[in-house]
Write an enzyme that holds these catalytic residues in place. Structure first.
Site, PDB file in Angstrom:
ATOM      1  N   LYS A  77       0.871  -1.182   0.000  1.00 41.81           N
ATOM      2  CA  LYS A  77       0.000   0.000   0.000  1.00 41.81           C
ATOM      3  C   LYS A  77       0.905   1.229   0.000  1.00 41.81           C
ATOM      4  CE  LYS A  77      -4.465   0.777   2.240  1.00 41.81           C
ATOM      5  NZ  LYS A  77      -5.186   0.677   3.508  1.00 41.81           N
TER       6      LYS A  77
HETATM    7  O1  G3P Z   1      -8.977   1.455   4.155  1.00 42.33           O
HETATM    8  C1  G3P Z   1      -8.780   2.765   4.608  1.00 42.33           C
HETATM    9  C2  G3P Z   1      -9.559   2.968   5.836  1.00 42.33           C
HETATM   10  O2  G3P Z   1      -9.050   2.118   6.808  1.00 42.33           O
HETATM   11  C3  G3P Z   1      -9.655   4.328   6.369  1.00 42.33           C
HETATM   12  O3  G3P Z   1     -10.827   4.347   7.095  1.00 42.33           O
HETATM   13  O4  G3P Z   1     -12.397   5.092   8.773  1.00 42.33           O
HETATM   14  O5  G3P Z   1      -9.958   5.636   9.011  1.00 42.33           O
HETATM   15  O6  G3P Z   1     -11.338   6.771   7.283  1.00 42.33           O
HETATM   16  P1  G3P Z   1     -11.142   5.529   8.100  1.00 42.33           P
END
Ligand code: G3P
Length: 220
Positions: free
Chosen positions: A83
């Site tokens: 990633k």
């Molecule tokens: O896959 C990316 C994700 O983990 C980010 O999620 O909820 O931290 O915006 P969030």
């Protein structure tokens, strides 16, 4: 649509895999921190559980640092995906890693222009963050539709991972838009199963089953 779990929680991964509902895993440093475990140890364990792609993110800032991290991660299990952030250095790393046969997932994508560049650089996966856009009053799912249209126009091979998913409706909208993948955190994954009429129906059938047996018993 493939369902990835956006978690490093081994119990949750096992549970979803037992239903054939875990096509892959995405992680980031925040997700791994939540488990309080060492990166290598947890990725190793996840890799033994599932056969789909597992995205792992490092902290390199230059293309060389990112590529070095990715080569190390790829030794931690099968189907490791590197990633990398949506930066110029990140896209240089994409080019180098894809040429070496290490698939990449370009993360922190917030615009159609960024997705176009990631696709042109040859990323296997592109991760637009819908929830974080919604958080700042922009339409995260509208971005998904734009990106899918661009990829289709030119036949790009990159797969869109709808990320930063915050609700079951994000998953449903992702499927309606034709996204390749939604990566779903465990709390949202659990909510996908529920419907009050399902619970009500189960309760009623159990009660009626018992009543039917009791009635038949009374006739004997
Ligand atoms: O896959 C990316 C994700 O983990 C980010 O999620 O909820 O931290 O915006 P969030």
């Amino acid at each position: 649509m493939k369902i990835f779990l956006d978690t490093a929680n081994v119990q949750k991964i096992k549970e979803a895999a037992a239903m054939g509902l875990c096509d892959g895993i995405t992680t980031n440093p925040t997700i791994i921190l939540k488990e309080g475990r060492d990166h290598k140890e947890v990725i190793n364990e996840i890799s033994a559980l599932i056969s789909g792609p597992i995205s792992v993110e490092g902290i390199g800032e230059t293309a060389d640092e990112m590529a070095k991290d990715a080569v190390e991660f790829s030794k931690w299990g099968k189907n490791i995906v590197a990633k990398v952030p949506m930066t110029k250095e990140g896209l240089k790393a994409v080019r180098a890693l894809e040429a070496k046969g290490i698939p990449t997932n370009v993360t922190l994508v917030f615009s159609p222009a960024q997705a176009l560049l990631a696709a042109k650089a040859g990323a296997s996966y592109i991760s637009p963050f819908v929830g974080r856009l919604d958080d700042i009053s922009q339409d995260g799912m509208a971005l998904i539709a734009e990106i899918l249209a661009i990829l289709k126009n030119y036949g790009f091979k990159s797969q869109v991972i709808v990320a930063s998913v915050r609700s079951p409706m994000h998953v449903v909208e992702a499927a309606k838009a034709g996204a390749h993948i939604a990566t779903v955190p465990p709390d949202v994954f659990d909510k996908l199963f529920s419907h009050p009429l399902t619970d009500k129906g189960i309760k009623m059938f159990i009660e009626d089953y018992k009543k039917a047996n009791a009635a038949a018993g009374a006739k004997k």
